[in-house]
Design a protein around this motif. Structure first.
Motif, PDB file in Angstrom:
ATOM      1  N   CYS A  77       0.844  -1.183   0.000  1.00 24.13           N
ATOM      2  CA  CYS A  77       0.000   0.000   0.000  1.00 24.13           C
ATOM      3  C   CYS A  77       0.887   1.243   0.000  1.00 24.13           C
ATOM      4  O   CYS A  77       2.049   1.188   0.388  1.00 24.13           O
ATOM      5  CB  CYS A  77      -0.938   0.010   1.209  1.00 24.13           C
ATOM      6  N   GLY A  78       0.333   2.327  -0.446  1.00 26.19           N
ATOM      7  CA  GLY A  78       1.049   3.596  -0.462  1.00 26.19           C
ATOM      8  C   GLY A  78       0.219   4.635  -1.180  1.00 26.19           C
ATOM      9  O   GLY A  78      -0.703   4.293  -1.918  1.00 26.19           O
ATOM     10  N   GLY A  79       0.543   5.897  -0.966  1.00 25.21           N
ATOM     11  CA  GLY A  79      -0.266   6.911  -1.598  1.00 25.21           C
ATOM     12  C   GLY A  79       0.419   8.253  -1.721  1.00 25.21           C
ATOM     13  O   GLY A  79       1.610   8.395  -1.471  1.00 25.21           O
ATOM     14  N   TRP A  80      -0.365   9.211  -2.108  1.00 23.24           N
ATOM     15  CA  TRP A  80       0.086  10.584  -2.218  1.00 23.24           C
ATOM     16  C   TRP A  80      -1.005  11.449  -1.602  1.00 23.24           C
ATOM     17  O   TRP A  80      -2.126  10.983  -1.382  1.00 23.24           O
ATOM     18  CB  TRP A  80       0.345  10.976  -3.670  1.00 23.24           C
ATOM     19  N   SER A  81      -0.671  12.681  -1.295  1.00 25.06           N
ATOM     20  CA  SER A  81      -1.649  13.551  -0.662  1.00 25.06           C
ATOM     21  C   SER A  81      -1.599  14.947  -1.238  1.00 25.06           C
ATOM     22  O   SER A  81      -0.535  15.454  -1.584  1.00 25.06           O
ATOM     23  CB  SER A  81      -1.407  13.605   0.851  1.00 25.06           C
ATOM     24  N   LYS A  82      -2.770  15.531  -1.282  1.00 24.37           N
ATOM     25  CA  LYS A  82      -2.927  16.935  -1.675  1.00 24.37           C
ATOM     26  C   LYS A  82      -3.105  17.809  -0.442  1.00 24.37           C
ATOM     27  O   LYS A  82      -3.532  18.937  -0.530  1.00 24.37           O
ATOM     28  CB  LYS A  82      -4.115  17.064  -2.622  1.00 24.37           C
ATOM     29  N   ARG A  83      -2.762  17.245   0.738  1.00 18.54           N
ATOM     30  CA  ARG A  83      -2.883  17.954   2.011  1.00 18.54           C
ATOM     31  C   ARG A  83      -1.491  18.185   2.600  1.00 18.54           C
ATOM     32  O   ARG A  83      -0.535  17.530   2.236  1.00 18.54           O
ATOM     33  CB  ARG A  83      -3.761  17.167   2.972  1.00 18.54           C
ATOM     34  N   LYS A  84      -1.389  19.099   3.551  1.00 17.52           N
ATOM     35  CA  LYS A  84      -0.096  19.531   4.079  1.00 17.52           C
ATOM     36  C   LYS A  84       0.611  18.492   4.945  1.00 17.52           C
ATOM     37  O   LYS A  84       1.834  18.534   5.070  1.00 17.52           O
ATOM     38  CB  LYS A  84      -0.257  20.828   4.867  1.00 17.52           C
ATOM     39  N   THR A  85      -0.107  17.551   5.553  1.00 14.81           N
ATOM     40  CA  THR A  85       0.534  16.555   6.418  1.00 14.81           C
ATOM     41  C   THR A  85       1.618  15.817   5.644  1.00 14.81           C
ATOM     42  O   THR A  85       1.360  15.286   4.571  1.00 14.81           O
ATOM     43  CB  THR A  85      -0.520  15.564   6.956  1.00 14.81           C
ATOM     44  N   LEU A  86       2.827  15.781   6.198  1.00 10.71           N
ATOM     45  CA  LEU A  86       3.955  15.136   5.522  1.00 10.71           C
ATOM     46  C   LEU A  86       4.008  13.636   5.800  1.00 10.71           C
ATOM     47  O   LEU A  86       4.382  12.852   4.945  1.00 10.71           O
ATOM     48  CB  LEU A  86       5.269  15.799   5.951  1.00 10.71           C
ATOM     49  N   PHE A  87       3.633  13.218   7.011  1.00  3.08           N
ATOM     50  CA  PHE A  87       3.625  11.796   7.362  1.00  3.08           C
ATOM     51  C   PHE A  87       2.756  11.612   8.595  1.00  3.08           C
ATOM     52  O   PHE A  87       2.405  12.581   9.268  1.00  3.08           O
ATOM     53  CB  PHE A  87       5.039  11.268   7.620  1.00  3.08           C
ATOM     54  N   GLY A  88       2.417  10.367   8.878  1.00  2.22           N
ATOM     55  CA  GLY A  88       1.676  10.045  10.091  1.00  2.22           C
ATOM     56  C   GLY A  88       0.318   9.446   9.824  1.00  2.22           C
ATOM     57  O   GLY A  88      -0.259   9.613   8.751  1.00  2.22           O
ATOM     58  N   SER A  89      -0.171   8.730  10.822  1.00  7.71           N
ATOM     59  CA  SER A  89      -1.460   8.063  10.731  1.00  7.71           C
ATOM     60  C   SER A  89      -2.564   8.946  11.301  1.00  7.71           C
ATOM     61  O   SER A  89      -2.327  10.092  11.693  1.00  7.71           O
ATOM     62  CB  SER A  89      -1.405   6.751  11.523  1.00  7.71           C
ATOM     63  N   ASP A  90      -3.759   8.369  11.388  1.00  8.00           N
ATOM     64  CA  ASP A  90      -4.885   9.077  11.999  1.00  8.00           C
ATOM     65  C   ASP A  90      -4.572   9.521  13.419  1.00  8.00           C
ATOM     66  O   ASP A  90      -5.154  10.476  13.912  1.00  8.00           O
ATOM     67  CB  ASP A  90      -6.123   8.160  12.053  1.00  8.00           C
ATOM     68  N   HIS A  91      -3.672   8.794  14.098  1.00 10.79           N
ATOM     69  CA  HIS A  91      -3.384   9.052  15.505  1.00 10.79           C
ATOM     70  C   HIS A  91      -2.131   9.894  15.723  1.00 10.79           C
ATOM     71  O   HIS A  91      -1.684  10.029  16.857  1.00 10.79           O
ATOM     72  CB  HIS A  91      -3.275   7.724  16.250  1.00 10.79           C
ATOM     73  N   ALA A  92      -1.568  10.437  14.669  1.00 13.83           N
ATOM     74  CA  ALA A  92      -0.390  11.309  14.820  1.00 13.83           C
ATOM     75  C   ALA A  92      -0.797  12.594  15.525  1.00 13.83           C
ATOM     76  O   ALA A  92      -1.919  13.086  15.349  1.00 13.83           O
ATOM     77  CB  ALA A  92       0.215  11.617  13.457  1.00 13.83           C
ATOM     78  N   ASN A  93       0.111  13.147  16.308  1.00 17.12           N
ATOM     79  CA  ASN A  93      -0.234  14.348  17.062  1.00 17.12           C
ATOM     80  C   ASN A  93      -0.130  15.622  16.227  1.00 17.12           C
ATOM     81  O   ASN A  93      -0.549  16.676  16.670  1.00 17.12           O
ATOM     82  CB  ASN A  93       0.617  14.459  18.331  1.00 17.12           C
ATOM     83  N   VAL A  94       0.427  15.538  15.043  1.00 16.67           N
ATOM     84  CA  VAL A  94       0.517  16.721  14.175  1.00 16.67           C
ATOM     85  C   VAL A  94      -0.163  16.385  12.851  1.00 16.67           C
ATOM     86  O   VAL A  94       0.295  15.542  12.096  1.00 16.67           O
ATOM     87  CB  VAL A  94       1.993  17.126  13.916  1.00 16.67           C
ATOM     88  N   ARG A  95      -1.289  17.047  12.609  1.00 17.55           N
ATOM     89  CA  ARG A  95      -2.030  16.857  11.369  1.00 17.55           C
ATOM     90  C   ARG A  95      -2.248  18.230  10.755  1.00 17.55           C
ATOM     91  O   ARG A  95      -2.616  19.172  11.444  1.00 17.55           O
ATOM     92  CB  ARG A  95      -3.392  16.207  11.632  1.00 17.55           C
ATOM     93  N   GLU A  96      -1.999  18.328   9.473  1.00 15.59           N
ATOM     94  CA  GLU A  96      -2.248  19.574   8.745  1.00 15.59           C
ATOM     95  C   GLU A  96      -3.112  19.226   7.547  1.00 15.59           C
ATOM     96  O   GLU A  96      -2.601  18.903   6.474  1.00 15.59           O
ATOM     97  CB  GLU A  96      -0.936  20.203   8.298  1.00 15.59           C
TER      98      GLU A  96
END
Length: 187
Positions: A77-96
């Motif tokens: 699995c793997g993906g790309w994002s159009k959002r600012k978050t650089l890494f981390g899961s749903d439970h990461a303490n830093v989400r952008e």
């Protein structure tokens, strides 16, 4: 998992919410076995579920891919994002979760995990190619990521350049070294 079939019998598709239960064990076995040469047991334990884990926003945005084997189920699995978050899961303490502007921002390459029995069979490259093509089609001309020490080898071979080394603080007090990498896409 038994013998692996030829890579062309594998199916790449967008991840669906119904894949989430299968993604959790895939991510855990990938991290525990493939990253054990680059990270300590303490770093792996601290990162699982936060830095390494499912990001359902990627699935909701239709920017997360899975590779499926007819006999073994999900093997990558793997993906790309159009959002600012650089890494981390749903439970990461830093989400952008703010959206990036493809005219000025770099899309993010995110959350690649391959089952150890299927490693080094081109699955990561196949997912990366799909991510790059989709980000390009969405108007992005640059890509960035927070690569693991394990993943850095693949990404360097695929034209990504290291920009800086980061140390991500984990809840258990350990620090997780990652490498911010970037690549410019052809116009």
């Amino acid at each position: 998992m038994g013998p692996s079939p030829a890579p062309d019998s594998l199916f790449l598709r967008e991840a669906r919410p119904s894949d989430i239960p299968a993604l959790h064990p895939l991510i855990e076995i990938s991290v525990r076995r493939l990253q054990s040469g680059d990270y300590s047991p303490e770093q792996i334990a601290g990162a699982l579920g936060t830095v390494f884990g499912v990001d359902t926003q990627l699935i909701a945005d239709c920017t997360y891919f899975v590779v499926e084997s007819p006999s073994a189920g999900l093997v990558g699995c793997g993906g790309w994002s159009k959002r600012k978050t650089l890494f981390g899961s749903d439970h990461a303490n830093v989400r952008e979760n703010d959206l990036l502007d493809p005219r000025v921002d770099a899309a993010r390459i995110r959350a690649f995990f391959i089952h150890p029995d299927w490693a080094r069979k081109g699955i990561g490259t196949r997912i990366l190619n799909a991510c790059e093509a989709a980000a390009h089609a969405a108007g992005f001309r640059r890509l960035e990521m927070g690569a693991t020490l394990t993943g850095e080898k693949l990404y360097s071979r695929k034209g990504y350049v290291a920009l800086e080394s980061l140390e991500v603080p984990l809840a258990n007090g350990a620090l997780l070294p990652v490498i911010r990498m970037a690549k410019k896409l052809d116009e």
